[in-house]
Scaffold this motif. Structure first.
Motif, PDB file in Angstrom:
ATOM      1  N   LEU A   1      36.936  47.560  38.008  1.00  9.12           N
ATOM      2  CA  LEU A   1      36.685  47.100  36.635  1.00  9.12           C
ATOM      3  C   LEU A   1      37.585  47.837  35.641  1.00  9.12           C
ATOM      4  N   GLN A   2      37.762  49.157  35.838  1.00  8.13           N
ATOM      5  CA  GLN A   2      38.602  49.941  34.931  1.00  8.13           C
ATOM      6  C   GLN A   2      40.054  49.478  34.996  1.00  8.13           C
ATOM      7  N   THR A   3      40.541  49.205  36.200  1.00  7.75           N
ATOM      8  CA  THR A   3      41.916  48.718  36.344  1.00  7.75           C
ATOM      9  C   THR A   3      42.072  47.385  35.611  1.00  7.75           C
ATOM     10  N   CYS A   4      41.084  46.507  35.753  1.00  8.29           N
ATOM     11  CA  CYS A   4      41.138  45.213  35.063  1.00  8.29           C
ATOM     12  C   CYS A   4      41.086  45.382  33.539  1.00  8.29           C
ATOM     13  N   LEU A   5      40.298  46.340  33.071  1.00 10.32           N
ATOM     14  CA  LEU A   5      40.218  46.584  31.623  1.00 10.32           C
ATOM     15  C   LEU A   5      41.561  47.084  31.106  1.00 10.32           C
ATOM     16  N   ASP A   6      42.184  47.992  31.854  1.00  9.05           N
ATOM     17  CA  ASP A   6      43.460  48.568  31.434  1.00  9.05           C
ATOM     18  C   ASP A   6      44.632  47.615  31.617  1.00  9.05           C
ATOM     19  N   LEU A   7      44.531  46.723  32.598  1.00 12.46           N
ATOM     20  CA  LEU A   7      45.611  45.781  32.918  1.00 12.46           C
ATOM     21  C   LEU A   7      45.049  44.354  32.925  1.00 12.46           C
ATOM     22  N   PRO A   8      44.807  43.769  31.736  1.00 13.59           N
ATOM     23  CA  PRO A   8      44.154  42.457  31.629  1.00 13.59           C
ATOM     24  C   PRO A   8      44.749  41.337  32.485  1.00 13.59           C
ATOM     25  N   PRO A   9      46.062  41.325  32.752  1.00 14.00           N
ATOM     26  CA  PRO A   9      46.574  40.245  33.612  1.00 14.00           C
ATOM     27  C   PRO A   9      45.952  40.233  35.014  1.00 14.00           C
ATOM     28  N   LEU A  10      45.349  41.352  35.428  1.00 13.66           N
ATOM     29  CA  LEU A  10      44.759  41.412  36.766  1.00 13.66           C
ATOM     30  C   LEU A  10      43.343  40.833  36.828  1.00 13.66           C
ATOM     31  N   VAL A  11      42.734  40.532  35.683  1.00 20.48           N
ATOM     32  CA  VAL A  11      41.369  39.988  35.677  1.00 20.48           C
ATOM     33  C   VAL A  11      41.317  38.689  36.478  1.00 20.48           C
TER      34      VAL A  11
END
Length: 170
Positions: A39-49
């Motif tokens: 979740l943290q990676t997705c928050l920091d890197l929105p294209p990965l959501v």
């Protein structure tokens, strides 16, 4: 690129790392920290959501052991994702079709219960500025509310059940 205090590899490499994290999820004894990391990676890197949503739909489509711990872990992360991020319109349509298919093929199963919870969450999620706490992830994985103590000025504290979408006004 650096986002917050964490340093990230190029997007493509981070997508591969996320895929590897998802593979670990099935066997993890305490999955909440791993889920929080995704979740943290997705928050920091929105294209990965959208990438994570697509990977989770893939993992929960015709799993080798439907309803087994590994399968349910993916549904639990999908639940946490749905309470934290709204995917792009095309991925949202794809996800909703997956939820519908799951509910119609496996009515009254744990997967169908997660699908219904996720659908409801997606209708309320507006995006967040921080990822769910480990405590919130644990209760979301059970599709439950979190009980919090609220202290009011001049009054005693009271315990209130809240969800990921409860507002201060409520």
């Amino acid at each position: 690129a650096a986002a917050g205090a964490r340093r990230y590899a190029p997007l493509r490499d981070e997508a591969v790392k996320l895929f590897n994290s998802l593979q670990q999820l099935e066997a993890e004894r305490e999955p909440a920290p791993l889920m929080q990391g995704v979740l943290q990676t997705c928050l920091d890197l929105p294209p990965l959501v959208d990438e994570v949503y697509c990977q989770l739909v893939k993992q929960t489509t015709e799993p080798p052991a439907p309803g087994a711990q590994g399968d349910l872990r993916y549904w639990q992360l999908l639940t946490c994702m749905s309470c934290t991020f709204v995917p792009s319109a095309p991925v949202l349509r794809f996800l909703r079709a997956h939820l519908d298919r799951t509910e119609s093929r496996c009515p009254s199963s744990e997967m169908a219960k997660y699908a219904g919870f996720i659908r409801a969450a997606l209708g309320k999620t507006r995006g967040r500025q921080c990822v769910p706490s480990l405590e919130e992830i644990v209760v979301l994985a059970r599709r439950q509310e979190m009980v919090c103590t609220v202290h009011c000025p001049g009054a005693a504290a009271c315990r209130v059940a809240i969800s990921s979408h409860t507002t201060a006004a409520e």
